[in-house]
Each structure stands twice: as C-alpha cells, then as structure tokens.
Design an enzyme around this catalytic site. Sequence first.
Site, PDB file in Angstrom:
ATOM      1  N   ASP A  32     -43.087 -14.861  68.481  1.00 28.32           N
ATOM      2  CA  ASP A  32     -41.762 -14.374  68.785  1.00 28.32           C
ATOM      3  C   ASP A  32     -40.641 -15.680  68.881  1.00 28.32           C
ATOM      4  O   ASP A  32     -40.566 -16.274  69.920  1.00 28.32           O
ATOM      5  CB  ASP A  32     -41.322 -13.608  70.130  1.00 28.32           C
ATOM      6  CG  ASP A  32     -40.200 -12.930  70.398  1.00 28.32           C
ATOM      7  OD1 ASP A  32     -39.494 -12.559  69.567  1.00 28.32           O
ATOM      8  OD2 ASP A  32     -39.703 -12.996  71.638  1.00 28.32           O
ATOM      9  N   GLU A  92     -41.761 -11.647  63.961  1.00 26.82           N
ATOM     10  CA  GLU A  92     -40.829 -10.474  64.146  1.00 26.82           C
ATOM     11  C   GLU A  92     -39.720 -11.097  63.038  1.00 26.82           C
ATOM     12  O   GLU A  92     -39.147 -12.371  63.069  1.00 26.82           O
ATOM     13  CB  GLU A  92     -40.083 -10.296  65.375  1.00 26.82           C
ATOM     14  CG  GLU A  92     -39.545  -9.018  65.421  1.00 26.82           C
ATOM     15  CD  GLU A  92     -38.998  -8.670  66.808  1.00 26.82           C
ATOM     16  OE1 GLU A  92     -39.348  -7.644  67.320  1.00 26.82           O
ATOM     17  OE2 GLU A  92     -38.453  -9.576  67.434  1.00 26.82           O
ATOM     18  N   ASP A 164     -41.287 -13.284  76.328  1.00 26.03           N
ATOM     19  CA  ASP A 164     -41.288 -13.788  74.963  1.00 26.03           C
ATOM     20  C   ASP A 164     -42.967 -13.665  74.521  1.00 26.03           C
ATOM     21  O   ASP A 164     -43.048 -13.246  73.365  1.00 26.03           O
ATOM     22  CB  ASP A 164     -40.902 -15.040  75.082  1.00 26.03           C
ATOM     23  CG  ASP A 164     -39.398 -15.136  75.263  1.00 26.03           C
ATOM     24  OD1 ASP A 164     -38.562 -14.161  74.665  1.00 26.03           O
ATOM     25  OD2 ASP A 164     -38.975 -15.922  76.143  1.00 26.03           O
TER      26      ASP A 164
END
Length: 190
Positions: A32, A92, A164
Amino acid sequence: MGMKLTPAILAAIQTGRGAARRTPRLRVLGIDASLRSTGLGIVESADGALRMIDCRPVKNRPGTPLSQCLLNLAETLKTYLVEFKPDEAAMEGVFFCKNARTALLLGHARGVLLAVCAEADVPVCEYPPTRVKQAVTGTGSATKDQVQRMMMRTLALPGLPQEDAGDALAIAITHLHARNGVAVLAPKTL
C-alpha cells in the site's frame, strides 16, 4: 458387485492423477504505497488456505526530505524482500488525486517500490481500489472498516493490524484470489 478396474483407472491410481493435489505454496507481498506510511504485508497460500506471514508500516516523519523518504522506502523494502522472499507482489493502483503534489509524491514512492521489486526479480501486479474491496468483501463499495474486518477474518487475525499494513494484506489477498480465477481475468504484471 464391485467396480471394475479398467487399465485407465489403474494408471490413474498408480500415477496419482485424479487424486487431490497439493497446491504449491505461493507467497505474495502486498504494498500500500505512500510517502509517509507505506504498508507492507506478506500472505501465503498453501493447500487452499491463506495465512499472514508478516505485516508492518514503513514510516517517514513529516519534514524529512523527499530523497531520504525514498531511500528509506527502498532500503526497507530490500530488507523485507530478503527476509520474506515473496514470489510475487501486488500494489493498489493510483486513484484519483485532487492535489497534483500528492499525486506526484505518490508516484515517486510507487516508482521506488516498483524498481526495488524489479531489481529483486519479483513481478508486481496492480489492482484498482474497487477490485481490492470486491475481492475481500464481495462488494466494490465496501467501507475501509468492512475491508479491514473481513481481511482480519479471512486471515484469522486476533486483532486489526495497523491501517496501512492491513491494506497491504488486503491487496495481497486480492492478488491470490485473482491468480486462482479465470485465466482471461488474470493479473498483468507492471
């Protein structure tokens, strides 16, 4: 009356074909990306079960020069790759950013992370945020809390990880689900 053992059935029994096969272990690093708090998480899939190996945030203090933040990301990820030896990685995709400076800083962080993975010969795939939500919860409109709680259940975690790091685990789960799906929908490496 018993079942007649044909030559084909005997051959299948002798070679193990038709028997339940053990699926190979696959270790995926979820990333992330962020400049201030990047999440890293390792999820392993073996014999149809998913388990968390590790997750942690990589923090950079506010006010730290950009070059030092990027160096910290690179060095931390290199160490992480050596320690946990993932087979593949997932990240992502970039979502809409209202602020151009934020998008640029995120691009710097993603570039460093991608380069470190490439240097370690770890292929990286990318997933949009809605696909991560859908893979983990079943709906692309899930809230962040719903994703975190479902990820926690999927991996049988005793509590919620740092936000996170938890997002990184959800991204890794998404990749593992995508790899086990229809070939046409399989992820493409960056």
